[in-house]
Design a protein around this motif. Structure first.
Motif, PDB file in Angstrom:
ATOM      1  N   ARG A  19       2.266  10.391   6.426  1.00  0.00           N
ATOM      2  CA  ARG A  19       2.996  10.406   7.573  1.00  0.00           C
ATOM      3  C   ARG A  19       4.132   9.367   7.803  1.00  0.00           C
ATOM      4  NH1 ARG A  19      -2.187  10.522  10.847  1.00  0.00           N
ATOM      5  NH2 ARG A  19      -2.586  12.711  10.623  1.00  0.00           N
ATOM      6  N   LYS A  20       3.617   8.127   7.415  1.00  0.00           N
ATOM      7  CA  LYS A  20       4.616   6.770   7.228  1.00  0.00           C
ATOM      8  C   LYS A  20       5.684   7.272   6.307  1.00  0.00           C
ATOM      9  CE  LYS A  20       0.967   3.676   8.734  1.00  0.00           C
ATOM     10  NZ  LYS A  20       0.336   2.417   8.657  1.00  0.00           N
ATOM     11  N   LEU A  21       5.234   7.756   5.111  1.00  0.00           N
ATOM     12  CA  LEU A  21       6.560   7.992   3.900  1.00  0.00           C
ATOM     13  C   LEU A  21       7.373   9.259   4.484  1.00  0.00           C
ATOM     14  CD1 LEU A  21       4.237   7.609   0.976  1.00  0.00           C
ATOM     15  CD2 LEU A  21       5.998   6.244   1.676  1.00  0.00           C
ATOM     16  N   ILE A  22       6.928  10.159   5.174  1.00  0.00           N
ATOM     17  CA  ILE A  22       7.729  11.143   5.878  1.00  0.00           C
ATOM     18  C   ILE A  22       8.627  10.366   7.205  1.00  0.00           C
ATOM     19  CG2 ILE A  22       7.850  13.111   7.454  1.00  0.00           C
ATOM     20  CD1 ILE A  22       5.105  13.855   6.138  1.00  0.00           C
ATOM     21  N   THR A  23       8.222   9.445   7.923  1.00  0.00           N
ATOM     22  CA  THR A  23       9.184   8.720   8.766  1.00  0.00           C
ATOM     23  C   THR A  23      10.096   8.073   8.155  1.00  0.00           C
ATOM     24  OG1 THR A  23       7.023   8.664  10.385  1.00  0.00           O
ATOM     25  CG2 THR A  23       8.875   7.334  10.600  1.00  0.00           C
ATOM     26  N   TYR A  24       9.770   7.510   7.146  1.00  0.00           N
ATOM     27  CA  TYR A  24      10.830   6.807   6.162  1.00  0.00           C
ATOM     28  C   TYR A  24      11.862   7.379   5.462  1.00  0.00           C
ATOM     29  CZ  TYR A  24       8.246   2.477   7.271  1.00  0.00           C
ATOM     30  OH  TYR A  24       7.597   1.346   8.099  1.00  0.00           O
ATOM     31  N   GLY A  25      11.334   8.777   5.335  1.00  0.00           N
ATOM     32  CA  GLY A  25      12.253   9.701   4.526  1.00  0.00           C
ATOM     33  C   GLY A  25      12.198   9.887   3.231  1.00  0.00           C
ATOM     34  N   TYR A  26      11.065   9.508   2.572  1.00  0.00           N
ATOM     35  CA  TYR A  26      10.806   9.451   1.183  1.00  0.00           C
ATOM     36  C   TYR A  26      10.082  10.559   0.727  1.00  0.00           C
ATOM     37  CZ  TYR A  26      11.831   4.488   1.292  1.00  0.00           C
ATOM     38  OH  TYR A  26      12.275   3.310   1.187  1.00  0.00           O
ATOM     39  N   SER A  33      -6.989   8.774   4.598  1.00  0.00           N
ATOM     40  CA  SER A  33      -6.030   7.675   4.243  1.00  0.00           C
ATOM     41  C   SER A  33      -4.830   7.952   3.722  1.00  0.00           C
ATOM     42  CB  SER A  33      -7.038   6.856   3.411  1.00  0.00           C
ATOM     43  OG  SER A  33      -7.754   6.048   4.104  1.00  0.00           O
ATOM     44  N   VAL A  34      -4.837   9.116   2.860  1.00  0.00           N
ATOM     45  CA  VAL A  34      -3.696   9.715   2.288  1.00  0.00           C
ATOM     46  C   VAL A  34      -2.828  10.305   3.382  1.00  0.00           C
ATOM     47  CG1 VAL A  34      -2.607  11.557   0.820  1.00  0.00           C
ATOM     48  CG2 VAL A  34      -4.782  10.179  -0.003  1.00  0.00           C
ATOM     49  N   THR A  35      -3.542  11.243   3.953  1.00  0.00           N
ATOM     50  CA  THR A  35      -2.659  11.811   5.489  1.00  0.00           C
ATOM     51  C   THR A  35      -2.033  10.674   6.169  1.00  0.00           C
ATOM     52  OG1 THR A  35      -4.228  13.534   5.226  1.00  0.00           O
ATOM     53  CG2 THR A  35      -2.603  13.301   7.080  1.00  0.00           C
ATOM     54  N   LYS A  36      -2.721   9.491   6.415  1.00  0.00           N
ATOM     55  CA  LYS A  36      -1.986   8.562   7.115  1.00  0.00           C
ATOM     56  C   LYS A  36      -0.766   7.880   6.504  1.00  0.00           C
ATOM     57  CE  LYS A  36      -3.042   4.342   9.672  1.00  0.00           C
ATOM     58  NZ  LYS A  36      -4.123   3.153   9.925  1.00  0.00           N
ATOM     59  N   ALA A  37      -1.087   7.810   5.316  1.00  0.00           N
ATOM     60  CA  ALA A  37       0.255   7.261   4.513  1.00  0.00           C
ATOM     61  C   ALA A  37       1.445   8.169   4.549  1.00  0.00           C
ATOM     62  CB  ALA A  37      -0.332   6.720   3.163  1.00  0.00           C
ATOM     63  N   SER A  58       0.914  -1.422   0.075  1.00  0.00           N
ATOM     64  CA  SER A  58       0.152   0.146   0.177  1.00  0.00           C
ATOM     65  C   SER A  58       0.720   1.237   0.019  1.00  0.00           C
ATOM     66  CB  SER A  58      -0.954   0.017   1.152  1.00  0.00           C
ATOM     67  OG  SER A  58      -1.573   1.311   1.340  1.00  0.00           O
ATOM     68  N   LEU A  59       1.970   1.287   0.887  1.00  0.00           N
ATOM     69  CA  LEU A  59       2.792   2.563   0.831  1.00  0.00           C
ATOM     70  C   LEU A  59       3.641   2.715  -0.307  1.00  0.00           C
ATOM     71  CD1 LEU A  59       4.202   2.454   4.488  1.00  0.00           C
ATOM     72  CD2 LEU A  59       2.625   4.178   3.385  1.00  0.00           C
ATOM     73  N   GLU A  60       3.789   1.581  -1.219  1.00  0.00           N
ATOM     74  CA  GLU A  60       4.654   1.554  -2.422  1.00  0.00           C
ATOM     75  C   GLU A  60       3.638   2.184  -3.269  1.00  0.00           C
ATOM     76  OE1 GLU A  60       6.009  -2.343  -3.496  1.00  0.00           O
ATOM     77  OE2 GLU A  60       7.635  -2.120  -2.190  1.00  0.00           O
ATOM     78  N   ASP A  61       2.263   1.933  -3.388  1.00  0.00           N
ATOM     79  CA  ASP A  61       1.560   2.428  -4.198  1.00  0.00           C
ATOM     80  C   ASP A  61       1.380   3.899  -3.999  1.00  0.00           C
ATOM     81  OD1 ASP A  61       0.875  -0.099  -5.363  1.00  0.00           O
ATOM     82  OD2 ASP A  61      -0.863  -0.310  -4.246  1.00  0.00           O
ATOM     83  N   TYR A  62       1.274   4.501  -2.906  1.00  0.00           N
ATOM     84  CA  TYR A  62       1.245   5.784  -2.427  1.00  0.00           C
ATOM     85  C   TYR A  62       2.187   6.635  -3.005  1.00  0.00           C
ATOM     86  CZ  TYR A  62      -3.005   5.655   0.513  1.00  0.00           C
ATOM     87  OH  TYR A  62      -4.345   5.684   1.148  1.00  0.00           O
TER      88      TYR A  62
END
Length: 145
Positions: free
Chosen positions: A44-51, A38-42, A5-9
């Motif tokens: 946050r995770k992508l920010i955490t991973y530095g993407y 849902s986008v906002t939640k994703a 899912s995060l890859e798709d985002y």
């Protein structure tokens, strides 16, 4: 490692950044047909991973790390789509590629790519393959005769 899912985002954010230049939550929401929360939640995770980086209610930017991963994700999707076209899969190529791309190893993706290059460089073999897959199916009763 990112979830499918995060890859798709990330893939979509990167695509949008290449074509539109600017990316907003609503753009992603519309494109992926998901809710803004849902986008906002994703995000946050992508920010955490530095993407990516994202200012609240503002534009989304892809980091260098995100660009590298996004480029990889787009290339992987394209490779799977090209493979499915090469073998003349009778399906929605885009949807099928999206369904399977996350679960294939990088070495398998590479082999898809190599097979495509081999067939391009050997059109006579590819023609034989196409003739082979278009042969009518042989019934067991035909074999027994």
């Amino acid at each position: 490692m990112l979830s499918p899912s995060l890859e798709d985002y990330l893939e979509e954010i990167y695509r949008l950044s290449l074509t539109a230049g600017t990316v907003r939550v609503t753009d992603i929401s519309r494109k992926l047909r998901v809710s803004s929360p849902s986008v906002t939640k994703a995000l946050r995770k992508l920010i955490t991973y530095g993407y990516i980086t994202h200012q609240k209610y503002g534009l989304i930017s892809v980091t260098d790390k995100g660009k590298q991963k996004g480029s990889f994700l787009i290339e992987r999707n394209q490779t799977v789509q090209e493979f499915l076209m090469l073998i003349r899969a009778n399906c929605d190529i885009s949807a099928e590629a999206e369904s399977i791309e996350h679960y294939l190893s990088n070495t398998t993706i590479d082999q898809f790519k190599y097979l495509g290059m081999f067939m391009q460089n050997n059109p006579d073999i590819y023609k034989r393959y196409l003739e082979f897959i278009e042969l009518p199916e042989v019934e067991q009763s035909d074999i027994d005769e």
